[in-house]
Design an enzyme around this catalytic site. Structure first.
Site, PDB file in Angstrom:
ATOM      1  N   GLN A   1     -32.663  29.832 -33.084  1.00 12.97           N
ATOM      2  CA  GLN A   1     -32.654  30.727 -34.250  1.00 12.97           C
ATOM      3  C   GLN A   1     -31.426  31.626 -34.194  1.00 12.97           C
ATOM      4  O   GLN A   1     -31.192  32.398 -35.118  1.00 12.97           O
ATOM      5  CB  GLN A   1     -33.904  31.621 -34.233  1.00 12.97           C
ATOM      6  N   ASN A   2     -30.693  31.534 -33.091  1.00 12.49           N
ATOM      7  CA  ASN A   2     -29.560  32.444 -32.911  1.00 12.49           C
ATOM      8  C   ASN A   2     -28.347  31.978 -33.695  1.00 12.49           C
ATOM      9  O   ASN A   2     -28.105  30.780 -33.843  1.00 12.49           O
ATOM     10  CB  ASN A   2     -29.211  32.567 -31.434  1.00 12.49           C
TER      11      ASN A   2
ATOM     12  N   TYR B   1     -21.983  41.505 -40.649  1.00 11.10           N
ATOM     13  CA  TYR B   1     -21.693  40.234 -39.971  1.00 11.10           C
ATOM     14  C   TYR B   1     -20.328  40.236 -39.304  1.00 11.10           C
ATOM     15  O   TYR B   1     -20.143  39.608 -38.252  1.00 11.10           O
ATOM     16  CB  TYR B   1     -21.886  39.054 -40.923  1.00 11.10           C
TER      17      TYR B   1
ATOM     18  N   THR C   1     -38.261  34.720 -28.174  1.00  9.92           N
ATOM     19  CA  THR C   1     -38.434  34.908 -29.620  1.00  9.92           C
ATOM     20  C   THR C   1     -39.739  35.652 -29.879  1.00  9.92           C
ATOM     21  O   THR C   1     -40.732  35.447 -29.187  1.00  9.92           O
ATOM     22  CB  THR C   1     -38.334  33.566 -30.382  1.00  9.92           C
TER      23      THR C   1
ATOM     24  N   HIS D   1     -30.826  28.758 -38.192  1.00  6.39           N
ATOM     25  CA  HIS D   1     -30.516  29.923 -39.031  1.00  6.39           C
ATOM     26  C   HIS D   1     -29.018  30.100 -39.261  1.00  6.39           C
ATOM     27  O   HIS D   1     -28.576  31.177 -39.647  1.00  6.39           O
ATOM     28  CB  HIS D   1     -31.105  31.197 -38.409  1.00  6.39           C
TER      29      HIS D   1
HETATM   30  P1  NAD Z   1     -36.403  39.157 -32.231  1.00  6.20           P
HETATM   31  O1  NAD Z   1     -35.353  40.203 -32.088  1.00  6.20           O
HETATM   32  O2  NAD Z   1     -37.410  39.279 -33.287  1.00  6.20           O
HETATM   33  O3  NAD Z   1     -37.212  39.063 -30.855  1.00  6.20           O
HETATM   34  C1  NAD Z   1     -36.585  38.983 -29.616  1.00  6.20           C
HETATM   35  C2  NAD Z   1     -37.616  38.639 -28.563  1.00  6.20           C
HETATM   36  O4  NAD Z   1     -36.912  38.462 -27.352  1.00  6.20           O
HETATM   37  C3  NAD Z   1     -38.676  39.719 -28.339  1.00  6.20           C
HETATM   38  O5  NAD Z   1     -39.953  39.112 -28.294  1.00  6.20           O
HETATM   39  C4  NAD Z   1     -38.313  40.293 -26.970  1.00  6.20           C
HETATM   40  O6  NAD Z   1     -39.449  40.629 -26.200  1.00  6.20           O
HETATM   41  C5  NAD Z   1     -37.605  39.142 -26.318  1.00  6.20           C
HETATM   42  N1  NAD Z   1     -36.603  39.517 -25.318  1.00  6.20           N
HETATM   43  C6  NAD Z   1     -35.779  40.592 -25.320  1.00  6.20           C
HETATM   44  N2  NAD Z   1     -34.991  40.581 -24.230  1.00  6.20           N
HETATM   45  C7  NAD Z   1     -35.323  39.458 -23.531  1.00  6.20           C
HETATM   46  C8  NAD Z   1     -34.864  38.873 -22.317  1.00  6.20           C
HETATM   47  N3  NAD Z   1     -33.900  39.445 -21.579  1.00  6.20           N
HETATM   48  N4  NAD Z   1     -35.435  37.717 -21.906  1.00  6.20           N
HETATM   49  C9  NAD Z   1     -36.423  37.114 -22.631  1.00  6.20           C
HETATM   50  N5  NAD Z   1     -36.887  37.627 -23.778  1.00  6.20           N
HETATM   51  C10 NAD Z   1     -36.347  38.773 -24.228  1.00  6.20           C
HETATM   52  O7  NAD Z   1     -35.625  37.791 -32.315  1.00  6.20           O
HETATM   53  P2  NAD Z   1     -36.040  36.388 -32.923  1.00  6.20           P
HETATM   54  O8  NAD Z   1     -37.452  36.065 -32.595  1.00  6.20           O
HETATM   55  O9  NAD Z   1     -34.957  35.456 -32.512  1.00  6.20           O
HETATM   56  O10 NAD Z   1     -36.022  36.543 -34.512  1.00  6.20           O
HETATM   57  C11 NAD Z   1     -35.164  37.379 -35.217  1.00  6.20           C
HETATM   58  C12 NAD Z   1     -34.088  36.731 -36.046  1.00  6.20           C
HETATM   59  O11 NAD Z   1     -32.931  37.432 -35.655  1.00  6.20           O
HETATM   60  C13 NAD Z   1     -33.753  35.294 -35.825  1.00  6.20           C
HETATM   61  O12 NAD Z   1     -33.810  34.685 -37.041  1.00  6.20           O
HETATM   62  C14 NAD Z   1     -32.303  35.273 -35.330  1.00  6.20           C
HETATM   63  O13 NAD Z   1     -31.536  34.431 -36.160  1.00  6.20           O
HETATM   64  C15 NAD Z   1     -31.784  36.627 -35.559  1.00  6.20           C
HETATM   65  N6  NAD Z   1     -30.948  37.221 -34.472  1.00  6.20           N
HETATM   66  C16 NAD Z   1     -30.046  36.460 -33.807  1.00  6.20           C
HETATM   67  C17 NAD Z   1     -29.286  37.029 -32.781  1.00  6.20           C
HETATM   68  C18 NAD Z   1     -28.280  36.169 -32.051  1.00  6.20           C
HETATM   69  O14 NAD Z   1     -27.802  35.192 -32.616  1.00  6.20           O
HETATM   70  N7  NAD Z   1     -27.955  36.458 -30.787  1.00  6.20           N
HETATM   71  C19 NAD Z   1     -29.449  38.373 -32.431  1.00  6.20           C
HETATM   72  C20 NAD Z   1     -30.381  39.126 -33.167  1.00  6.20           C
HETATM   73  C21 NAD Z   1     -31.132  38.535 -34.183  1.00  6.20           C
END
Ligand code: NAD
Ligand code: ZN
Length: 235
Positions: free
Chosen positions: A91-92, A56, A176, A109
């Site tokens: 969720q970010n 983190y 997502t 989250h």
């Molecule tokens: P995920 O990584 O599971 O999925 C990401 C999705 O985004 C995929 O379906 C992919 O096809 C799509 N994607 C990738 N690039 C893209 C773009 N340029 N435009 C549109 N779509 C795009 O992420 P999730 O569904 O958010 O779930 C995973 C968990 O990971 C969540 O709980 C989240 O809290 C956490 N997470 C957060 C961050 C952040 O805060 N930036 C980063 C990574 C993971």
């Protein structure tokens, strides 16, 4: 389709990908040889706190190097201009929606820029590393942790989210994968209550079959286009 007044937008890691933050399930789904899911659990924090804090701390440092992209900017504009109800549920754990100017939003989250004391429950804004500063300023226990919902923990503000989904006319999911519950189930709840549903994602997701419409492409292009459609001629 009924008139659209109330909107719920769900965002995931994909909306921040074009800012330079890695998604979890893409090609970068490993971190120093660990499956990302394995460093985001209460069990991992108990068994190997140094590893979890390093993970983190690295995410927090990466956040300082990036900026909101056109998709965050477009949602912030929708937030500013839309006269009906709007709730952006992210969720970010990054703060890119806020930095773009969105206010009608929540972090289901948790947030990288917040610390939570596992001993007394105090929350506080947090910048920089945490691994070497674990002492809680409120209760002095060495129990600070990222204020982030780990896999297996209950997401934040579910009552508020459920209420917004039950009364929205349009549910939009952006970037997502539809793999993490309960967020992955929101589309079915929205449909059940009669909302129209739209998915904007780079690839078809596990939930695509539940949406009325799916548009495939990068969020930085699709989201501004969709917001323009919603706002029509409004400034
Ligand atoms: P995920 O990584 O599971 O999925 C990401 C999705 O985004 C995929 O379906 C992919 O096809 C799509 N994607 C990738 N690039 C893209 C773009 N340029 N435009 C549109 N779509 C795009 O992420 P999730 O569904 O958010 O779930 C995973 C968990 O990971 C969540 O709980 C989240 O809290 C956490 N997470 C957060 C961050 C952040 O805060 N930036 C980063 C990574 C993971
Ligand atoms: Zn404390």
């Amino acid at each position: 389709m009924r008139d659209i007044e109330n909107i719920v937008v769900l965002t995931g890691a994909g909306i921040s990908a074009e800012s330079g933050l890695a998604t979890f399930r893409g090609p970068d789904g490993l971190w120093e040889g660990h499956r990302v899911e394995d460093v985001c659990t209460p069990e991992a924090l108990a068994a190997n706190p140094a590893l979890v804090h390093r993970f983190y701390d690295a995410r927090r440092a990466a956040l300082a190097q990036v900026r909101p992209n056109a998709a965050h900017d477009a949602l912030a504009r929708l937030d500013r201009v839309w006269t009906g109800d709007l709730l952006i549920v992210t969720q970010n754990v990054d703060d890119l929606h806020e930095r773009a100017g969105a206010t009608r939003m929540l972090h289901m989250h948790g947030e990288l820029l917040s610390a939570l004391c596992a001993a007394c429950g105090t929350r506080m804004p947090w910048a920089g590393d945490m691994h070497d500063r674990l002492t809680c300023p409120a209760c002095a226990a060495p129990a600070l942790r990222p204020d982030i919902v780990f896999f297996g923990e209950m997401p934040y503000q579910m009552e508020r989210i459920d209420a917004a989904i039950a009364t929205c006319d349009l549910f939009v999911s952006i970037g997502t994968s539809g793999a993490v519950y309960p967020a992955a189930g929101f589309v079915r709840t929205a449909r059940h209550h009669g909302a129209a549903t739209l998915e904007l994602n780079l690839d078809p997701s596990a939930s695509s079959i539940y949406f009325d419409r799916t548009r495939i492409g990068p969020a930085g292009t699709l989201v501004p286009a969709w917001v323009n459609e919603m706002l029509g001629g409004i400034a």
